[in-house]
Design an enzyme around this catalytic site. Structure first.
Site, PDB file in Angstrom:
ATOM      1  N   GLY A 105       0.893  -1.296  -0.018  1.00 52.84           N
ATOM      2  CA  GLY A 105       0.130   0.020  -0.087  1.00 52.84           C
ATOM      3  C   GLY A 105       0.755   1.236   0.114  1.00 52.84           C
ATOM      4  O   GLY A 105       2.143   1.103  -0.111  1.00 52.84           O
ATOM      5  N   ASN A 106       0.179   2.281   0.478  1.00 55.73           N
ATOM      6  CA  ASN A 106       1.044   3.596   0.348  1.00 55.73           C
ATOM      7  C   ASN A 106       0.357   4.630   1.331  1.00 55.73           C
ATOM      8  O   ASN A 106      -0.592   4.095   2.237  1.00 55.73           O
ATOM      9  CB  ASN A 106       0.866   4.294  -0.952  1.00 55.73           C
ATOM     10  CG  ASN A 106      -0.594   4.745  -1.527  1.00 55.73           C
ATOM     11  OD1 ASN A 106      -1.435   5.285  -0.660  1.00 55.73           O
ATOM     12  ND2 ASN A 106      -0.993   4.254  -2.552  1.00 55.73           N
ATOM     13  N   ARG A 107       0.820   5.701   1.713  1.00 53.95           N
ATOM     14  CA  ARG A 107       0.590   6.406   2.851  1.00 53.95           C
ATOM     15  C   ARG A 107      -0.761   7.518   2.643  1.00 53.95           C
ATOM     16  O   ARG A 107      -1.085   8.078   3.645  1.00 53.95           O
ATOM     17  CB  ARG A 107       1.772   7.549   3.202  1.00 53.95           C
ATOM     18  CG  ARG A 107       3.246   6.762   3.526  1.00 53.95           C
ATOM     19  CD  ARG A 107       4.161   7.987   3.610  1.00 53.95           C
ATOM     20  NE  ARG A 107       5.366   7.350   4.007  1.00 53.95           N
ATOM     21  CZ  ARG A 107       5.870   6.802   5.212  1.00 53.95           C
ATOM     22  NH1 ARG A 107       5.192   7.128   6.309  1.00 53.95           N
ATOM     23  NH2 ARG A 107       7.111   6.217   5.238  1.00 53.95           N
ATOM     24  N   SER A 108      -1.336   7.247   1.577  1.00 59.02           N
ATOM     25  CA  SER A 108      -2.456   8.278   1.346  1.00 59.02           C
ATOM     26  C   SER A 108      -3.605   7.738   2.369  1.00 59.02           C
ATOM     27  O   SER A 108      -3.999   6.884   2.795  1.00 59.02           O
ATOM     28  CB  SER A 108      -3.022   7.960   0.048  1.00 59.02           C
ATOM     29  OG  SER A 108      -4.397   8.553  -0.119  1.00 59.02           O
TER      30      SER A 108
ATOM     31  N   ALA B 157      -4.595   7.624  -4.651  1.00 58.69           N
ATOM     32  CA  ALA B 157      -2.808   6.992  -4.960  1.00 58.69           C
ATOM     33  C   ALA B 157      -3.223   5.623  -5.370  1.00 58.69           C
ATOM     34  O   ALA B 157      -3.328   4.767  -4.567  1.00 58.69           O
ATOM     35  CB  ALA B 157      -2.339   7.280  -3.476  1.00 58.69           C
TER      36      ALA B 157
END
Length: 400
Positions: free
Chosen positions: A202-205, A269
């Site tokens: 995943g990502n930090r969004s 994102a």
């Protein structure tokens, strides 16, 4: 200029309504203040009359010839209740009308915004929770209380937000709906690419900027559909919510819901890569030193695909807005990469922001530059994510 009814119910936070009244008047709006009977224990009518320039009463039998309890609601462009006590919320939810303010709330067809303020126990009581849910279902905009010092030694959720914050949150109601009737599809949040039944890439969004865009578009009069991947904040009321998880699910949702929309805003994102295969069982640590090797494959470039597909499908949005989270390096600045991406993607507008471990993702604020494919001068947007969202919405309103 808007005609505003400012209702004030009897709580210690009533003094903040005076400061909000001053902000509204300085912005040029006509304000009629309607206090409940016991507000005078905190703020006198003379203060409200001096700042509003209008007579103030809570009695339905004053100015009977004008039928005040109906007239004020009918003439209003916006009804604010600041603060809204637990008692006032209960009366509004059940339709009681035993004074001028509650009568006005029943008579008005204007948007209603309430800013609750009370002790934490009262705010979290099931009766208050149910009343707030009822009001929201009816379209009332409830401004969430702040967390902080309350009356006495108490601290917790229930504090009235500062007047400047309330004023900022109601700006959309004070401006003309520049996107009235326009259909806007917005993606928000970060995708998660499954690795096994319990893990994902995943990502930090956090989804805050996408949610703010949905709120700003809704407040500008648009008919909003929000495709949410994974959000750390609640989606705004009054929008159609579609859920997706991975990049492939998001792609399917976009191509399903984009036809017939006037605008597509690709804010989510989207992971550039996903695992080539998804394990059916949790990946185990087989010994103390080995680690699995994960093969990645590229995800589709949804923004570029929609732009390309539009050439052969007139039902796809005529205006497409992309977002680019960028970092600069020795070969170019954030804006250098942003301009190159705008040319590559082919969308009409690209919003570029610099990201990092403590920048943009998950933060309450943003600092962005809006680039235009037609060569128009770039526009900067900075401040809270809602402020940035409103700047973006105003720019795309000019472009439609």
């Amino acid at each position: 200029m808007k005609r505003i009814v400012l209702g004030v119910s009897a709580g210690i936070a009533a003094y903040k309504s005076v400061l909000l009244l001053r902000l509204l008047r300085e912005a040029g709006h006509h304000v009629d203040v309607i206090p409940t009977d016991n507000v005078a224990q905190f703020v006198g009518n003379a203060t409200f009359e001096a700042l509003s320039g209008n007579p103030v009463t809570s009695n339905v039998f004053d100015a009977v010839d004008t039928v005040n309890h109906v007239r004020l609601g009918q003439e209003a462009d916006l009804v604010l209740v600041v603060p809204a006590t637990a008692d006032l919320l209960a009366k509004a939810a059940t339709g009681l009308a035993d004074d001028l303010l509650t009568g006005t709330l029943l008579a008005t067809q204007a948007p209603v915004v309430m800013a609750p303020a009370m002790h934490t126990e009262m705010w979290q009581h099931p009766a208050t929770t149910a009343n707030v849910a009822t009001l929201r279902e009816r379209g009332v905009h409830i401004i969430e209380p702040a967390v902080g010092r309350l009356t006495g030694k108490d601290s917790g959720p229930g504090r009235l937000p500062e007047p400047e914050e309330i004023f900022e949150q109601i700006q959309s109601y004070l401006n003309d709906p520049v996107l009235k009737g326009k259909k806007i599809l917005i993606t928000a949040g970060g995708t998660r690419e499954p690795l096994d039944p319990v893990r994902f890439l995943g990502n930090r969004s956090s989804g805050r900027q996408g949610v703010a865009l949905a709120q700003a578009a809704r407040d500008a009069g648009a008919i909003v559909t929000l495709i949410a991947t994974h959000l750390e904040v609640a989606a705004p009321h009054g929008v159609t919510l579609i859920h997706a998880s991975s990049a492939l699910e998001l792609r399917e949702a976009v191509f399903t819901h984009a036809p017939g929309q006037d605008v597509l805003i690709m804010n989510a994102a989207v992971a550039d890569f996903r695992p080539a295969s998804i394990e059916t069982a949790k990946i185990k640590k087989r010994d103390e030193h080995s680690a699995p090797i994960i093969e990645l494959v590229r995800n589709p470039d949804i923004l570029a695909e929609v732009v390309a597909a539009r050439a052969n499908d007139s039902q796809l949005p005529a205006l497409i807005v992309g977002f680019a989270a960028e970092t600069g390096d020795a070969e170019g600045s954030v804006l250098d990469y942003g301009r190159a991406k705008l040319a590559k993607k082919g969308c009409e507008i690209l919003v570029v922001n610099e990201v990092g471990a403590t920048k943009t993702f998950g933060a309450e604020t943003n600092d962005a530059t809006i680039l235009f494919a037609d060569g128009s001068e770039a526009v900067t947007a900075a401040g809270s994510k809602l402020q940035v969202a409103r700047t973006v919405i105003n720019q795309l309103a000019n472009a439609i």
